[in-house]
Design a protein around this motif. Structure first.
Motif, mmCIF file in Angstrom:
data_model
loop_
_atom_site.group_PDB
_atom_site.id
_atom_site.type_symbol
_atom_site.label_atom_id
_atom_site.label_comp_id
_atom_site.label_asym_id
_atom_site.label_seq_id
_atom_site.Cartn_x
_atom_site.Cartn_y
_atom_site.Cartn_z
ATOM 1 N N THR A 61 56.812 5.056 -16.289
ATOM 2 C CA THR A 61 57.353 6.238 -16.970
ATOM 3 C C THR A 61 56.323 6.972 -17.814
ATOM 4 N N THR A 62 55.207 6.336 -18.143
ATOM 5 C CA THR A 62 54.167 7.013 -18.935
ATOM 6 C C THR A 62 52.975 7.423 -18.073
ATOM 7 N N ASP A 63 53.072 7.204 -16.781
ATOM 8 C CA ASP A 63 51.995 7.562 -15.855
ATOM 9 C C ASP A 63 51.719 9.071 -15.949
ATOM 10 N N PRO A 64 50.495 9.478 -16.295
ATOM 11 C CA PRO A 64 50.203 10.917 -16.410
ATOM 12 C C PRO A 64 50.295 11.662 -15.084
ATOM 13 N N GLU A 65 50.246 10.941 -13.965
ATOM 14 C CA GLU A 65 50.356 11.578 -12.649
ATOM 15 C C GLU A 65 51.818 11.833 -12.257
ATOM 16 N N LEU A 66 52.766 11.253 -13.011
ATOM 17 C CA LEU A 66 54.191 11.479 -12.742
ATOM 18 C C LEU A 66 54.645 12.693 -13.544
ATOM 19 N N ASN A 68 57.237 16.294 -14.215
ATOM 20 C CA ASN A 68 58.652 16.731 -14.228
ATOM 21 C C ASN A 68 59.594 15.542 -14.414
ATOM 22 N N LYS A 69 59.300 14.729 -15.401
ATOM 23 C CA LYS A 69 60.034 13.475 -15.606
ATOM 24 C C LYS A 69 61.400 13.698 -16.265
ATOM 25 N N THR A 70 62.344 12.871 -15.848
ATOM 26 C CA THR A 70 63.639 12.744 -16.518
ATOM 27 C C THR A 70 63.882 11.258 -16.738
ATOM 28 N N ILE A 71 64.132 10.862 -17.972
ATOM 29 C CA ILE A 71 64.360 9.451 -18.293
ATOM 30 C C ILE A 71 65.642 9.342 -19.113
ATOM 31 N N LYS A 115 63.228 9.539 -13.113
ATOM 32 C CA LYS A 115 62.777 10.235 -11.915
ATOM 33 C C LYS A 115 61.571 11.097 -12.270
ATOM 34 N N GLY A 116 60.825 11.463 -11.241
ATOM 35 C CA GLY A 116 59.661 12.307 -11.453
ATOM 36 C C GLY A 116 59.069 12.717 -10.124
ATOM 37 N N LEU A 142 62.222 7.857 -7.738
ATOM 38 C CA LEU A 142 63.454 7.529 -8.444
ATOM 39 C C LEU A 142 63.453 6.044 -8.779
ATOM 40 N N PHE A 143 63.869 5.717 -10.000
ATOM 41 C CA PHE A 143 64.019 4.316 -10.408
ATOM 42 C C PHE A 143 65.290 4.238 -11.238
ATOM 43 N N TYR A 144 66.284 3.510 -10.747
ATOM 44 C CA TYR A 144 67.561 3.526 -11.452
ATOM 45 C C TYR A 144 68.284 2.187 -11.309
#
Length: 211
Positions: free
Chosen positions: A48-53, A55-58, A70-71, A89-91
């Protein structure tokens, strides 16, 4: 005779561990952040902190909803063709074991390509390659056509497992998206969280989790 029995047990245990490691090795290549390397909490943080990811939604877990992230990757793509977009997606989800509900996580990567004949051949080639790798370590395979399903003119989904539990360790699919005139290639790995580690939703780990 007793020593022979212990030898058989040792060999079987080694075979199980080897198959599980082979599964981990195959799946990990298709994700930018490996879920099986290090602790579960470190994996989620790295993901979730990956700079390459972008448009993140957490959304953090609540009493009524599970964890959701997601990102989109602009650079990372594990397949052989240049992609239009790569979604992650990770849920968190739940599976019913009769008298017990068990949480698990779906880690999904979907890569989009132009819907052309050349890309279609390349998508099928990558899909077939991954399918063959997974069949070597997860022998129970179920293949379903997606043709004609929800505006999909062609496509296929394959699940891979080592048991008949409803939730499978890995699902891959390719499909046409007629509305957007794109091809999509997806990999979904289902994970369980035990002892601050991520493990595949396979027979041995599920039985351990529901004890």
């Amino acid at each position: 005779m007793r020593y022979f029995f212990y030898l058989i047990i040792f060999l079987l245990a080694g075979k199980i561990l080897s198959a599980q490691q082979n599964f981990v090795d195959v799946v990990a290549k298709y994700y930018r952040v490996n879920p099986f390397a290090g602790s579960f909490s470190a994996f989620v943080k790295a993901l979730t902190t990956d700079p390459e990811l972008l448009n993140k939604t957490i959304l953090h877990k609540t009493d009524s909803t599970g964890y959701y992230a997601k990102g989109e990757y602009k650079v990372f793509n594990p397949f052989s063709m240049q992609a239009n977009k790569v979604d992650m997606l990770f849920y968190e989800r739940e599976m019913d074991f009769g008298d017990k509900m068990l949480s698990y996580y779906s880690y999904q990567l979907t890569v989009y390509f132009p819907n052309t004949e050349a890309y279609r051949k390349a998508v099928k080639k990558d899909y077939t390659k991954l399918s063959r790798l997974l069949q070597r370590v997860l022998p129970l395979v179920d293949i379903e056509s997606l043709k004609g399903f929800r505006n999909i003119s062609d496509g296929e989904t394959t699940t891979f497992s080592d048991s008949y539990f409803a939730v499978k360790p890995v699902i891959i699919s390719w499909q046409t998206l007629d509305k957007s005139n794109q091809l999509a290639l997806s990999v979904v790995t289902n994970l369980i969280h035990m002892y601050n580690r991520a493990y595949p939703v396979s027979k041995d780990y599920l039985l351990e989790a529901i004890k």
